[in-house]
Design an enzyme around this catalytic site. Structure first.
Site, PDB file in Angstrom:
ATOM      1  N   LYS A 169      -2.982 -42.560   6.756  1.00  0.00           N
ATOM      2  CA  LYS A 169      -3.813 -41.702   5.914  1.00  0.00           C
ATOM      3  C   LYS A 169      -3.212 -40.298   5.896  1.00  0.00           C
ATOM      4  CE  LYS A 169      -7.203 -38.954   6.265  1.00  0.00           C
ATOM      5  NZ  LYS A 169      -6.697 -38.043   5.219  1.00  0.00           N
ATOM      6  N   GLU A 242      -2.643 -34.792  18.426  1.00  0.00           N
ATOM      7  CA  GLU A 242      -1.638 -33.718  18.411  1.00  0.00           C
ATOM      8  C   GLU A 242      -2.238 -32.602  17.573  1.00  0.00           C
ATOM      9  OE1 GLU A 242       0.859 -33.660  20.254  1.00  0.00           O
ATOM     10  OE2 GLU A 242       1.348 -35.743  20.684  1.00  0.00           O
ATOM     11  N   GLY A 244      -3.510 -28.119  17.228  1.00  0.00           N
ATOM     12  CA  GLY A 244      -2.962 -26.802  16.927  1.00  0.00           C
ATOM     13  C   GLY A 244      -2.312 -26.156  18.135  1.00  0.00           C
ATOM     14  N   CYS A 276       3.452 -26.731  13.885  1.00  0.00           N
ATOM     15  CA  CYS A 276       2.542 -26.756  15.047  1.00  0.00           C
ATOM     16  C   CYS A 276       3.222 -26.127  16.249  1.00  0.00           C
ATOM     17  CB  CYS A 276       2.090 -28.173  15.345  1.00  0.00           C
ATOM     18  SG  CYS A 276       3.438 -29.327  15.603  1.00  0.00           S
ATOM     19  N   GLU A 372      -4.209 -19.081  15.721  1.00  0.00           N
ATOM     20  CA  GLU A 372      -3.027 -19.725  15.139  1.00  0.00           C
ATOM     21  C   GLU A 372      -2.925 -19.303  13.672  1.00  0.00           C
ATOM     22  OE1 GLU A 372      -3.252 -23.981  14.257  1.00  0.00           O
ATOM     23  OE2 GLU A 372      -1.183 -24.192  14.900  1.00  0.00           O
TER      24      GLU A 372
HETATM   25  P1  NAD Z   1      -6.830 -30.815   9.403  1.00  0.00           P
HETATM   26  O1  NAD Z   1      -7.339 -31.060  10.753  1.00  0.00           O
HETATM   27  O2  NAD Z   1      -7.662 -30.090   8.426  1.00  0.00           O
HETATM   28  O3  NAD Z   1      -6.435 -32.188   8.674  1.00  0.00           O
HETATM   29  C1  NAD Z   1      -5.608 -33.139   9.287  1.00  0.00           C
HETATM   30  C2  NAD Z   1      -5.973 -34.510   8.786  1.00  0.00           C
HETATM   31  O4  NAD Z   1      -7.284 -34.852   9.224  1.00  0.00           O
HETATM   32  C3  NAD Z   1      -5.981 -34.659   7.268  1.00  0.00           C
HETATM   33  O5  NAD Z   1      -5.380 -35.897   6.952  1.00  0.00           O
HETATM   34  C4  NAD Z   1      -7.459 -34.675   6.945  1.00  0.00           C
HETATM   35  O6  NAD Z   1      -7.759 -35.348   5.745  1.00  0.00           O
HETATM   36  C5  NAD Z   1      -8.024 -35.406   8.144  1.00  0.00           C
HETATM   37  N1  NAD Z   1      -9.454 -35.205   8.399  1.00  0.00           N
HETATM   38  C6  NAD Z   1     -10.280 -34.248   7.916  1.00  0.00           C
HETATM   39  N2  NAD Z   1     -11.527 -34.425   8.407  1.00  0.00           N
HETATM   40  C7  NAD Z   1     -11.484 -35.502   9.209  1.00  0.00           C
HETATM   41  C8  NAD Z   1     -12.450 -36.180  10.011  1.00  0.00           C
HETATM   42  N3  NAD Z   1     -13.703 -35.756  10.091  1.00  0.00           N
HETATM   43  N4  NAD Z   1     -12.053 -37.259  10.719  1.00  0.00           N
HETATM   44  C9  NAD Z   1     -10.767 -37.681  10.676  1.00  0.00           C
HETATM   45  N5  NAD Z   1      -9.811 -37.093   9.933  1.00  0.00           N
HETATM   46  C10 NAD Z   1     -10.157 -36.012   9.209  1.00  0.00           C
HETATM   47  O7  NAD Z   1      -5.449 -30.075   9.689  1.00  0.00           O
HETATM   48  P2  NAD Z   1      -4.499 -29.396   8.651  1.00  0.00           P
HETATM   49  O8  NAD Z   1      -5.088 -28.086   8.284  1.00  0.00           O
HETATM   50  O9  NAD Z   1      -4.175 -30.400   7.606  1.00  0.00           O
HETATM   51  O10 NAD Z   1      -3.180 -29.149   9.528  1.00  0.00           O
HETATM   52  C11 NAD Z   1      -2.875 -27.972  10.175  1.00  0.00           C
HETATM   53  C12 NAD Z   1      -3.139 -28.096  11.660  1.00  0.00           C
HETATM   54  O11 NAD Z   1      -2.434 -29.215  12.207  1.00  0.00           O
HETATM   55  C13 NAD Z   1      -2.649 -26.910  12.462  1.00  0.00           C
HETATM   56  O12 NAD Z   1      -3.609 -26.542  13.406  1.00  0.00           O
HETATM   57  C14 NAD Z   1      -1.402 -27.430  13.161  1.00  0.00           C
HETATM   58  O13 NAD Z   1      -1.048 -26.729  14.326  1.00  0.00           O
HETATM   59  C15 NAD Z   1      -1.774 -28.832  13.399  1.00  0.00           C
HETATM   60  N6  NAD Z   1      -0.577 -29.650  13.614  1.00  0.00           N
HETATM   61  C16 NAD Z   1      -0.332 -30.123  14.870  1.00  0.00           C
HETATM   62  C17 NAD Z   1       0.812 -30.857  15.117  1.00  0.00           C
HETATM   63  C18 NAD Z   1       1.110 -31.379  16.490  1.00  0.00           C
HETATM   64  O14 NAD Z   1       1.936 -32.294  16.599  1.00  0.00           O
HETATM   65  N7  NAD Z   1       0.490 -30.886  17.528  1.00  0.00           N
HETATM   66  C19 NAD Z   1       1.702 -31.124  14.070  1.00  0.00           C
HETATM   67  C20 NAD Z   1       1.415 -30.631  12.806  1.00  0.00           C
HETATM   68  C21 NAD Z   1       0.263 -29.899  12.590  1.00  0.00           C
END
Ligand code: NAD
Length: 470
Positions: A169, A242, A244, A276, A372
């Site tokens: 997804k 994984e 923020g 990230c 962040e």
């Molecule tokens: P987000 O949490 O808004 O979305 C991530 C995913 O979760 C999307 O696919 C979204 O549709 C889904 N989602 C939304 N609501 C959900 C729910 N209730 N249940 C399950 N899934 C749901 O994050 P974002 O804004 O897309 O990404 C940015 C963040 O991701 C930053 O904080 C970044 O640091 C983090 N990130 C972490 C890593 C890592 O490996 N640690 C890698 C990349 C990004």
């Protein structure tokens, strides 16, 4: 865009029930519309994956490896198509997009070399005890939009090698590269073993709570990670998060500014700061502070900002309107709480562009330091004592990564070992690799991905004990 991309459900391309516009962040305008899945379609994908998982889990590791390598070949053979789509949906510069395609295929290739052999724990007069791993069943990978292709493939590869069926997804703002990989992989894998379910930010909770899903591998924000953890609780399914980060870098007093600044600027502005494991706050020793600030500002000013498809672009737009709005708030904090010495403005126009920005004379208490930012805006903070800077670096709910920069690697290792983070880098920052375990400390994660330790998390460990006397 002319091609019609589909969901992948039960081995076939399926038009999603719900229209979803995909916006090019360089223009702020939709450039294509795809069909996102309804809940009924997601249910069908789970049922198909469940039906396929048993037989797939019983195939030999050699068969799974061969098919995973064919997916890697197909991704590489489509590099231009995938990279172009990646730039258009995500915004990153062409060179970074081509690199992401290579890294994604590289993950599949790496996991095709890894195994979890039976381990003999004890073999003596009393017992023979063996440790085994079996597949979990249906695994769902939920990804963020910053590296949409790579993040999905880091989950797809170990899930398949471990013998699970996999549903991907992607984030709703970057669905297209996942749809392309679904199209390529469904032509290679047995029916139902891969599903690609695009949503309108409405199916993550449904999939996380689904009783027929055995594991969620999630990459995204800490706030959403908490929701996922709550959603999996009723079924106690396996979970990797994984999340923020607010990674600190520390420049020691013996570092050579000319040597360290290119690396610091490189990671601060990579993917427009939306990484990230990006460098999110930089602590520089008092004795080097002015020189490092000056050189960082010069490096930031050299970076060409523009559409990722334009030759010469080094920094693309932020990926979406919400992130762009947040970045503008951090720019306001930069001006209010520090001295802006490079960049400092959002670029007017339809795209989501921000100038690479360096902020000095700033400290904790500013949101640009404490939160962040996920934007190309780097705060540079002064320190004078090692114990003090270690305490300040650790004073964060996050613990994803951290780096120490020095002419004396042994001294840097000593300081790095005091940082409360899962990945610690000396004289570089943010490097992750398929064979290197990646785990976030504190509120940056839960569990491990990548490497052999990451593969184990896509399996159920079990033990067989045989008494020798029997
Ligand atoms: P987000 O949490 O808004 O979305 C991530 C995913 O979760 C999307 O696919 C979204 O549709 C889904 N989602 C939304 N609501 C959900 C729910 N209730 N249940 C399950 N899934 C749901 O994050 P974002 O804004 O897309 O990404 C940015 C963040 O991701 C930053 O904080 C970044 O640091 C983090 N990130 C972490 C890593 C890592 O490996 N640690 C890698 C990349 C990004």
């Amino acid at each position: 865009m002319s091609e019609d991309l589909m969901l992948t459900i039960d081995g076939a391309g399926v038009a999603g029930d719900n229209p979803l516009d995909v916006i090019n962040p360089a223009t702020g305008k939709p450039f294509t519309t795809v069909g996102a899945a309804s809940e009924a379609q997601a249910e069908r994908a789970v049922a198909a994956a469940k039906a396929a998982a048993q037989a797939w889990g019983k195939t030999s590791i050699e068969t799974r490896r061969a098919l995973v390598l064919r997916i890697a070949d197909a991704i590489e053979a489509n590099t231009d198509r995938i990279a172009r789509t990646l730039v258009m949906e995500q915004g990153k510069p062409w060179g970074e997009a081509v690199g992401e395609v290579g890294d994604a295929a590289g993950f599949l290739r790496y996991y095709a070399t890894v195994d979890l052999p039976v381990q003999v724990i004890q073999d003596d007069d009393a017992f023979r005890i063996e440790q085994h791993h079996r597949p979990l069943g249906v695994v769902v990978g939920i990804a963020a939009w910053n590296f949409p292709l790579y993040l999905g493939c880091t989950k797809l590869a170990p899930a398949l090698i471990a013998g699970n069926a996999f549903i991907w997804k992607p984030a709703p703002s970057t669905p297209l590269t996942a749809m392309i990989v679904g199209e390529l992989a469904r032509a290679i894998l047995p029916q139902g073993v891969i599903g690609v379910i695009v949503d309108r930010n409405d199916l993550g909770g449904f999939l996380s709570g689904h009783p027929d899903v055995a594991k969620i591998s999630f990459t995204g924000s800490t706030a959403t990670g908490r929701k996922v953890m709550a959603a999996v609780a009723p079924t106690l399914k396996h979970l990797t998060l994984e999340l923020g980060g607010n990674d600190a870098g520390i420049v020691l007093d013996d570092a050579d500014p000319d040597t360290v600044v290119p690396g610091l600027a490189g990671i601060a502005f990579f993917n427009a700061g939306q990484v990230c494991t990006g460098l999110k706050r930089l602590y520089v020793h008092d004795s080097l502070y002015d020189t490092v600030c000056e050189k960082l500002a010069a490096a930031a000013q050299e970076l060409a900002v523009g559409d990722g498809l334009d030759q010469g672009t080094k920094v693309g737009p932020l990926q979406n309107a919400m992130q762009y709005a947040k970045a503008r708030e951090y720019l306001a904090a930069a001006h209010a709480d520090g001295t802006v010495i490079a960049g400092g403005t959002a670029i007017e126009g339809d795209g989501y562009f921000v100038q690479p920005t360096i902020v000095r004379d700033i400290a904790e208490g500013s949101p640009l330091v404490d939160e962040e930012q996920f934007a190309p805006i780097l705060p540079v903070i002064r320190y004078s004592e090692i114990d003090d800077v270690v305490a300040r670096a650790n004073a964060s709910p996050y613990g994803l990564g951290g780096s120490v920069w020095s002419s004396n690697p042994a001294r840097a290792v000593e300081v790095a070992s005091r940082l409360e983070a899962g990945s610690l880098w000396i004289n570089h920052h943010g490097r992750v690799a398929a064979n290197v375990p990646f785990a976030g400390a504190k509120q940056s994660g839960h569990g491990v991905e990548f490497g052999v330790a990451g593969l184990a998390e896509f399996t159920q460990l079990y033990v067989i004990s045989v008494p020798k006397a029997s």
